[in-house]
Design a protein around this motif. Sequence first.
Motif, short mmCIF file in Angstrom:
data_model
loop_
_atom_site.label_atom_id
_atom_site.label_comp_id
_atom_site.label_asym_id
_atom_site.label_seq_id
_atom_site.Cartn_x
_atom_site.Cartn_y
_atom_site.Cartn_z
N SER A 42 0.86 -1.14 -0.05
CA SER A 42 -0.04 -0.09 0.00
C SER A 42 0.80 1.15 0.03
O SER A 42 2.13 1.17 0.29
CB SER A 42 -0.94 -0.32 1.15
N LYS A 43 0.19 2.42 -0.44
CA LYS A 43 1.20 3.59 -0.34
C LYS A 43 1.52 3.85 1.18
O LYS A 43 2.75 4.33 1.25
CB LYS A 43 0.12 4.88 -0.74
N GLU A 44 0.74 3.80 2.00
CA GLU A 44 0.95 3.90 3.47
C GLU A 44 2.33 3.18 3.87
O GLU A 44 3.13 3.49 4.56
CB GLU A 44 -0.19 3.33 4.27
N GLU A 48 5.94 4.74 4.84
CA GLU A 48 6.41 4.54 6.01
C GLU A 48 7.70 3.75 6.03
O GLU A 48 8.81 4.16 6.62
CB GLU A 48 5.39 3.51 6.88
N HIS A 49 8.01 2.83 4.95
CA HIS A 49 9.39 2.14 4.85
C HIS A 49 10.28 3.25 4.25
O HIS A 49 11.45 3.05 4.81
CB HIS A 49 8.98 1.31 3.56
N TYR A 50 9.98 4.16 3.40
CA TYR A 50 10.91 5.01 3.36
C TYR A 50 10.77 6.54 3.76
O TYR A 50 11.02 7.39 3.13
CB TYR A 50 10.81 5.39 1.30
N GLY A 51 10.40 6.44 4.85
CA GLY A 51 10.05 7.59 5.62
C GLY A 51 11.11 8.58 5.83
O GLY A 51 11.13 9.90 5.97
N ASP A 52 12.37 8.03 5.97
CA ASP A 52 13.40 8.86 6.16
C ASP A 52 13.82 9.97 4.91
O ASP A 52 14.60 10.74 4.87
CB ASP A 52 14.76 7.87 6.21
N TYR A 65 6.46 4.19 -7.95
CA TYR A 65 7.10 2.85 -8.30
C TYR A 65 7.12 1.63 -7.58
O TYR A 65 6.79 0.58 -8.05
CB TYR A 65 8.54 3.23 -8.84
N MET A 66 7.06 1.83 -6.26
CA MET A 66 6.94 0.56 -5.65
C MET A 66 5.58 -0.25 -5.29
O MET A 66 5.43 -0.98 -5.14
CB MET A 66 7.44 1.07 -3.96
N THR A 67 4.45 0.84 -5.58
CA THR A 67 3.06 0.77 -5.33
C THR A 67 2.22 0.47 -6.65
O THR A 67 1.14 0.06 -6.36
CB THR A 67 2.78 1.58 -4.39
#
Length: 146
Positions: A42-44, A48-52, A65-67
């Motif tokens: 999901s976008k969420e 969150e994964h790439y939060g930094d 691209y991930m979603t």
Amino acid sequence: FSERTFIAVKPDGVQRGLVAKVIARFEERGYKLVGLKAIVPSKELAEEHYGDLKSKPFFGGLVDYMTNGKAPVVAMVWEGKDVIRQGRVMIGATNPLDAAPGTIRNSYCQVIGRNIVHGSDSFESAEKEISLWFGKAGELIDWTSA
Ligand code: CMP
């Protein structure tokens, strides 16, 4: 001592048929696969994964691209001695053009935004990413090799 890290073949790596090659690197090095699934996050989850990286100009494109579902992410958890640091060494530099010969990125890609694989960069991010991607009970398997 033994530890766990989160490794993902990203959609471009799946699209290009590189899943088996990434898995082989970790298996042949002697690491233990304790979690594996194909997932369109999901976008969420991706945010969150790439939060930094939220403030980076490429953040929106990266999340899309991930979603976008053109191909899934193949998410994995690998276990073994120093696997967080060793996994990063095996994957190579974020920019494939800086990745050392023999690393996964040097072997299979050229473009930073399509660098086929992700690996946790610290103990803290491994903990965070494993619980994010494999948070449900029973998703990780404790098993004894040999
Ligand atoms: P990864 O190891 O998954 O961690 C962050 C990701 O952001 C990185 O791999 C790349 O896919 C992406 N990334 C980093 N820098 C850039 C950039 N300059 N342009 C596009 N994508 C980038």
